[in-house]
Write a protein that holds these residues in place. Sequence first.
Motif, short mmCIF file in Angstrom:
data_model
loop_
_atom_site.label_atom_id
_atom_site.label_comp_id
_atom_site.label_asym_id
_atom_site.label_seq_id
_atom_site.Cartn_x
_atom_site.Cartn_y
_atom_site.Cartn_z
N VAL A 1 0.84 -1.20 0.00
CA VAL A 1 0.00 0.00 0.00
C VAL A 1 0.87 1.25 0.00
O VAL A 1 0.53 2.26 -0.63
N ARG A 2 2.02 1.21 0.67
CA ARG A 2 2.94 2.34 0.62
C ARG A 2 3.45 2.54 -0.80
O ARG A 2 3.54 3.66 -1.30
N LEU A 3 3.78 1.43 -1.48
CA LEU A 3 4.26 1.53 -2.86
C LEU A 3 3.19 2.07 -3.80
O LEU A 3 3.49 2.84 -4.72
N ALA A 4 1.95 1.69 -3.56
CA ALA A 4 0.86 2.22 -4.38
C ALA A 4 0.75 3.73 -4.24
O ALA A 4 0.54 4.46 -5.22
N TYR A 5 0.90 4.21 -3.01
CA TYR A 5 0.85 5.66 -2.77
C TYR A 5 2.02 6.35 -3.46
O TYR A 5 1.84 7.40 -4.11
N ILE B 1 1.91 18.67 -0.16
CA ILE B 1 1.04 18.75 -1.34
C ILE B 1 0.06 17.59 -1.42
O ILE B 1 -0.85 17.60 -2.25
N ASP B 2 0.23 16.59 -0.56
CA ASP B 2 -0.71 15.46 -0.58
C ASP B 2 -0.56 14.66 0.71
O ASP B 2 0.48 14.74 1.38
N GLY B 3 -1.59 13.93 1.04
CA GLY B 3 -1.54 13.07 2.22
C GLY B 3 -2.62 12.01 2.15
O GLY B 3 -3.62 12.15 1.42
N SER B 4 -2.43 10.94 2.90
CA SER B 4 -3.42 9.87 2.95
C SER B 4 -3.27 9.13 4.26
O SER B 4 -2.17 9.03 4.82
N GLY B 5 -4.37 8.59 4.74
CA GLY B 5 -4.30 7.71 5.88
C GLY B 5 -3.96 6.30 5.44
O GLY B 5 -4.13 5.93 4.29
N LEU B 6 -3.44 5.52 6.38
CA LEU B 6 -3.22 4.09 6.20
C LEU B 6 -4.10 3.38 7.22
O LEU B 6 -3.86 3.46 8.41
N ALA B 7 -5.14 2.76 6.73
CA ALA B 7 -6.11 2.12 7.62
C ALA B 7 -6.03 0.60 7.47
O ALA B 7 -5.47 0.09 6.50
N PHE B 8 -6.62 -0.10 8.42
CA PHE B 8 -6.64 -1.56 8.37
C PHE B 8 -8.06 -2.06 8.20
O PHE B 8 -8.95 -1.71 8.97
N SER C 1 -6.63 5.43 2.89
CA SER C 1 -7.91 5.84 3.47
C SER C 1 -7.87 7.31 3.84
O SER C 1 -6.80 7.89 4.03
N ASP C 2 -9.05 7.90 3.96
CA ASP C 2 -9.14 9.26 4.50
C ASP C 2 -8.91 9.27 6.01
O ASP C 2 -8.68 10.32 6.60
N ASN C 3 -8.99 8.11 6.62
CA ASN C 3 -8.84 7.99 8.07
C ASN C 3 -7.35 7.92 8.44
O ASN C 3 -6.66 6.96 8.10
N ASN D 1 -2.24 5.60 11.10
CA ASN D 1 -1.00 5.83 10.38
C ASN D 1 -1.31 6.68 9.16
O ASN D 1 -2.45 6.68 8.67
N TYR D 2 -0.31 7.38 8.64
CA TYR D 2 -0.57 8.25 7.50
C TYR D 2 0.71 8.49 6.69
O TYR D 2 1.83 8.24 7.16
N LEU D 3 0.52 8.96 5.46
CA LEU D 3 1.61 9.35 4.57
C LEU D 3 1.43 10.80 4.18
O LEU D 3 0.30 11.28 4.01
N LEU D 4 2.54 11.51 4.02
CA LEU D 4 2.54 12.89 3.52
C LEU D 4 3.55 13.03 2.40
O LEU D 4 4.63 12.43 2.46
#
Length: 243
Positions: free
Chosen positions: A39-43, A212-219, A228-230, A234-237
């Motif tokens: 999922v990190r690689l997809a982001y 410039i972008d961010g996403s949650g990492l949900a289970f 995820s928006d949640n 955990n999250y990525l920026l």
Amino acid sequence: MTETTATIDPKEAAHFGEMAADWWNPAGSSAMLHKLNPVRLAYIRAAIDRHWPGREQQFRPLEGRRALDVGCGAGLLTEPLARLGARVTGLDAAPENIAAAKVHAQGQGLAIDYRATPVEQLADSGFDLVTSMEVIEHVADPAAFVAALAATLAPDGLLILSTPNRTPLSRLAMITIGESIGGIPKGTHDWGKFLTPEELTALLERAGLDVIDGSGLAFDPARGFTLSDNRAINYLLTARHKG
């Protein structure tokens, strides 16, 4: 420690160094990282395609670009970056991890420049892509660490970070459950060192970067880890230089 290595926490480096031999075992001490990696690689791939359009259908969108993976462990993310075409440098505080990373990359036929070097001491700069996944919560001085990451980044480069949020849910998921039955080695996390997205954004801005972008990492029990928006666990920026 000298001032230039101040962000490395020796206890953290030793803890992860002990995991080196088992790093590539998907059922071993790094099992959680193996689950997170797709999922990190997809982001990261989506960020690359947005920032450098025109290669969305290609297997090697980073061809001709330089990437730096800071806190690379034994190379779980570093190797895929090389397969995406980048000339990759991987840094880790634990020499044991770097040794394991070199052996594994050689076995895969990948030419990766691995170094047991603090990012503050890295003489190189101008990297098109800088990644640091699940690392900043383990350093002694997050502000100095972010500043050092920013200093390695090319003017038009991308910096992508992932880290746990500091919430009651992250304490439950990553420490109470994760470090007991969830495949995370005991003692891996200090919940008090987790950063909220707002805190990490402020550090990035102080270092001259814009988020410039961010996403949650949900289970999801059915699908595993998902973007995820949640951002509660955990999250990525993604950040770049201002201007």
